[in-house]
Design an enzyme around this catalytic site. Structure first.
Site, PDB file in Angstrom:
ATOM      1  N   LYS A  49       0.852  -1.188   0.000  1.00 36.30           N
ATOM      2  CA  LYS A  49       0.000   0.000   0.000  1.00 36.30           C
ATOM      3  C   LYS A  49       0.894   1.245   0.000  1.00 36.30           C
ATOM      4  O   LYS A  49       1.949   1.259   0.615  1.00 36.30           O
ATOM      5  CB  LYS A  49      -0.896   0.029   1.242  1.00 36.30           C
ATOM      6  CG  LYS A  49      -1.670  -1.257   1.493  1.00 36.30           C
ATOM      7  CD  LYS A  49      -2.844  -1.435   0.567  1.00 36.30           C
ATOM      8  CE  LYS A  49      -3.692  -2.628   0.913  1.00 36.30           C
ATOM      9  NZ  LYS A  49      -3.360  -3.839   0.185  1.00 36.30           N
ATOM     10  N   GLY A  50       0.467   2.281  -0.688  1.00 37.31           N
ATOM     11  CA  GLY A  50       1.220   3.524  -0.695  1.00 37.31           C
ATOM     12  C   GLY A  50       2.121   3.676  -1.906  1.00 37.31           C
ATOM     13  O   GLY A  50       2.839   4.657  -2.027  1.00 37.31           O
ATOM     14  N   CYS A  51       2.087   2.708  -2.811  1.00 35.87           N
ATOM     15  CA  CYS A  51       2.874   2.803  -4.038  1.00 35.87           C
ATOM     16  C   CYS A  51       1.961   3.228  -5.179  1.00 35.87           C
ATOM     17  O   CYS A  51       0.837   2.748  -5.281  1.00 35.87           O
ATOM     18  CB  CYS A  51       3.521   1.461  -4.391  1.00 35.87           C
ATOM     19  SG  CYS A  51       4.853   1.000  -3.303  1.00 35.87           S
ATOM     20  N   GLN A  52       2.461   4.097  -6.022  1.00 37.03           N
ATOM     21  CA  GLN A  52       1.704   4.563  -7.181  1.00 37.03           C
ATOM     22  C   GLN A  52       1.466   3.405  -8.143  1.00 37.03           C
ATOM     23  O   GLN A  52       0.372   3.229  -8.664  1.00 37.03           O
ATOM     24  CB  GLN A  52       2.506   5.666  -7.863  1.00 37.03           C
ATOM     25  CG  GLN A  52       1.811   6.307  -9.026  1.00 37.03           C
ATOM     26  CD  GLN A  52       2.695   7.380  -9.655  1.00 37.03           C
ATOM     27  OE1 GLN A  52       3.807   7.637  -9.212  1.00 37.03           O
ATOM     28  NE2 GLN A  52       2.188   7.998 -10.695  1.00 37.03           N
ATOM     29  N   SER A  53       2.503   2.606  -8.378  1.00 39.77           N
ATOM     30  CA  SER A  53       2.347   1.429  -9.234  1.00 39.77           C
ATOM     31  C   SER A  53       2.087   0.218  -8.343  1.00 39.77           C
ATOM     32  O   SER A  53       2.201   0.295  -7.129  1.00 39.77           O
ATOM     33  CB  SER A  53       3.587   1.225 -10.098  1.00 39.77           C
ATOM     34  OG  SER A  53       4.743   1.589  -9.420  1.00 39.77           O
TER      35      SER A  53
END
Length: 141
Positions: A49-53
């Site tokens: 969680k928290g990643c753009q990709s």
């Protein structure tokens, strides 16, 4: 090899490149050598969680050491998680929990990523350390 030794090796590797275009190309190459996650772990439970990709990570314990496999749908992100897997893979959970990640600043990674990618990097480190905490708790019980 200790986490610190692996980090120093990575810092040395990155110092060989004159500019960030070469470093990005190297990060992409590292992503291609990533031990890929089994398709059965490409689920929401394994997404960071928290990643753009999308970044999937799976951890498993082998002889008191944590092994990670991972994948991403973005080539730079895949290279970044490959660096982290290289540093933390095959290490004792306690060592992963206590490891600093200053080497990421030393190679200039955080400052050369977009803010969303930099946040994703922090999320990746946090997730790998959370796996270490969970497995260390198992070892202690």
């Amino acid at each position: 090899m200790s986490i610190k030794e692996i980090q120093e090796e990575i810092v040395d590797e990155f110092s060989m490149f004159d500019d960030w275009m070469q470093r990005y190309e190297y990060i992409i190459e590292l992503g291609k050598s990533l031990p890929l996650i089994d398709e059965q772990y490409k689920t929401d439970d394994h997404i960071i969680k928290g990643c753009q990709s999308k970044v999937w990570v799976h951890a498993q314990m082998t002889n008191d050491r944590l092994d990670f496999t991972a994948d991403s749908d973005a080539i730079i992100t895949k290279g970044i998680i490959a660096i982290l897997v290289r540093v933390f893979g095959g290490q004792h959970p306690k060592d992963i929990m206590e490891a600093d990640t200053e080497f990421l600043d030393e190679i200039g990674l955080k400052e050369h990523l977009s803010p969303t990618r930099a946040n994703g990097l922090v999320s990746m480190v946090k997730q790998l350390k959370l796996y270490a905490v969970a497995y260390q708790t198992q070892l202690n019980s």
